[in-house]
Design an enzyme around this catalytic site. Sequence first.
Site, PDB file in Angstrom:
ATOM      1  N   TYR A   1       4.412   9.694 -11.869  1.00  0.00           N
ATOM      2  CA  TYR A   1       3.572   8.901 -10.959  1.00  0.00           C
ATOM      3  C   TYR A   1       2.588   8.052 -11.756  1.00  0.00           C
ATOM      4  O   TYR A   1       2.389   6.864 -11.466  1.00  0.00           O
ATOM      5  CB  TYR A   1       2.833   9.840 -10.012  1.00  0.00           C
ATOM      6  CG  TYR A   1       1.915   9.165  -9.024  1.00  0.00           C
ATOM      7  CD1 TYR A   1       2.415   8.393  -7.982  1.00  0.00           C
ATOM      8  CD2 TYR A   1       0.530   9.323  -9.119  1.00  0.00           C
ATOM      9  CE1 TYR A   1       1.576   7.793  -7.058  1.00  0.00           C
ATOM     10  CE2 TYR A   1      -0.319   8.729  -8.197  1.00  0.00           C
ATOM     11  CZ  TYR A   1       0.204   7.964  -7.166  1.00  0.00           C
ATOM     12  OH  TYR A   1      -0.640   7.376  -6.257  1.00  0.00           O
TER      13      TYR A   1
ATOM     14  N   LYS B   1       2.255   3.949 -11.722  1.00  0.00           N
ATOM     15  CA  LYS B   1       1.032   3.216 -11.409  1.00  0.00           C
ATOM     16  C   LYS B   1       0.537   2.406 -12.611  1.00  0.00           C
ATOM     17  O   LYS B   1      -0.015   1.311 -12.435  1.00  0.00           O
ATOM     18  CB  LYS B   1      -0.054   4.187 -10.944  1.00  0.00           C
ATOM     19  CG  LYS B   1       0.218   4.798  -9.578  1.00  0.00           C
ATOM     20  CD  LYS B   1       0.399   3.748  -8.496  1.00  0.00           C
ATOM     21  CE  LYS B   1       0.465   4.367  -7.095  1.00  0.00           C
ATOM     22  NZ  LYS B   1       0.687   3.358  -6.027  1.00  0.00           N
TER      23      LYS B   1
ATOM     24  N   ALA C   1       3.017   6.998 -14.756  1.00  0.00           N
ATOM     25  CA  ALA C   1       3.798   5.939 -15.389  1.00  0.00           C
ATOM     26  C   ALA C   1       4.069   4.802 -14.410  1.00  0.00           C
ATOM     27  O   ALA C   1       3.996   3.617 -14.764  1.00  0.00           O
ATOM     28  CB  ALA C   1       5.111   6.508 -15.917  1.00  0.00           C
TER      29      ALA C   1
ATOM     30  N   ASN D   1       0.813  -1.213   0.000  1.00  0.00           N
ATOM     31  CA  ASN D   1       0.000   0.000   0.000  1.00  0.00           C
ATOM     32  C   ASN D   1       0.845   1.259   0.000  1.00  0.00           C
ATOM     33  O   ASN D   1       0.392   2.319  -0.434  1.00  0.00           O
ATOM     34  CB  ASN D   1      -0.924  -0.010   1.225  1.00  0.00           C
ATOM     35  CG  ASN D   1      -1.586   1.327   1.447  1.00  0.00           C
ATOM     36  OD1 ASN D   1      -2.509   1.707   0.730  1.00  0.00           O
ATOM     37  ND2 ASN D   1      -1.115   2.065   2.442  1.00  0.00           N
TER      38      ASN D   1
ATOM     39  N   ILE E   1      -9.193  10.127  -2.313  1.00  0.00           N
ATOM     40  CA  ILE E   1      -9.500   9.586  -0.997  1.00  0.00           C
ATOM     41  C   ILE E   1      -9.055  10.582   0.069  1.00  0.00           C
ATOM     42  O   ILE E   1      -7.895  11.005   0.101  1.00  0.00           O
ATOM     43  CB  ILE E   1      -8.788   8.237  -0.763  1.00  0.00           C
ATOM     44  CG1 ILE E   1      -9.158   7.236  -1.865  1.00  0.00           C
ATOM     45  CG2 ILE E   1      -9.132   7.701   0.619  1.00  0.00           C
ATOM     46  CD1 ILE E   1     -10.636   6.886  -1.940  1.00  0.00           C
TER      47      ILE E   1
ATOM     48  N   SER F   1      -3.712   3.399  -8.512  1.00  0.00           N
ATOM     49  CA  SER F   1      -4.366   4.699  -8.580  1.00  0.00           C
ATOM     50  C   SER F   1      -5.011   4.888  -9.943  1.00  0.00           C
ATOM     51  O   SER F   1      -4.529   4.350 -10.954  1.00  0.00           O
ATOM     52  CB  SER F   1      -3.334   5.812  -8.347  1.00  0.00           C
ATOM     53  OG  SER F   1      -3.876   7.086  -8.648  1.00  0.00           O
TER      54      SER F   1
END
Length: 259
Positions: A152, A156, A154, A87, A185, A139
């Site tokens: 980021y 995920k 790329a 996580n 979130i 994400s």
Amino acid sequence: MTGKVALVTGGGRGIGAAIVTRFAEAGASVVAANRTVDVAEELAASLKARDLKVEAVPFEHLDREGLHGLVDHVANQHERLDILVHNAGGCLWASLEELDQHQLDQVLSLNLKAAIWLTQAAVPHMRHSRGGRILVTSSVSARVAMGGGAHYSAAKAGVNAFLRGAAFELAREGITVNGVEAGFIAKPGRGTMSHPDNMRRIGHFVPIGHMGEADDIAFAMLYLASEQAKYVTGQTIVVDGGSTLPETGFAVERQWRSI
């Protein structure tokens, strides 16, 4: 999940804390690995006070040796490892033109490379137990763009592709590999995005009308880690309140005006 052992990285706050809590409530023995281990220790103490089985360990190294050491320590201490949840994640935001080597390396290491090394380390232990669950918090940035986060996105997107490849390789071992793509979130008390004014502003452009909660991700993880998801592998569940459905935020505003 009684009798199961779960390792959750980034398990001290926010989504990670919710995952740790829901897994422990379901009967698992949960190890929360967190970079600020004192935060995870506080969570563990509060859950132990409820007679739940939770402990905290440091999440210090992102290299292959360090991550293998973390997994082996947990599996050897508990004599098994049934569930791995990577996580921990995040982004050092920067425009494409301003992105430097350090920012790129950190984002790729934490989000993508760590998922690969943790999975590699977990497989022998899960094979010994004749099955297991490998899960990653991904994400919606893997499929949509956000300014300052191309690297980021790329990472995920790489996570989602890795999940499919790993799931294919490990399917005959009884090990499933899945992820949850988180949208907006809320993480109260952390970052500018969770300031009440910003939450309202962001929530206005979410079709459901508000930002999500950490438990929205945790319950999706709980399903994927359960026996009820034994035939699900190589997939991601999008938990975003419908954020990726409209073409633009303008479409959301028009929809609301028509109601």
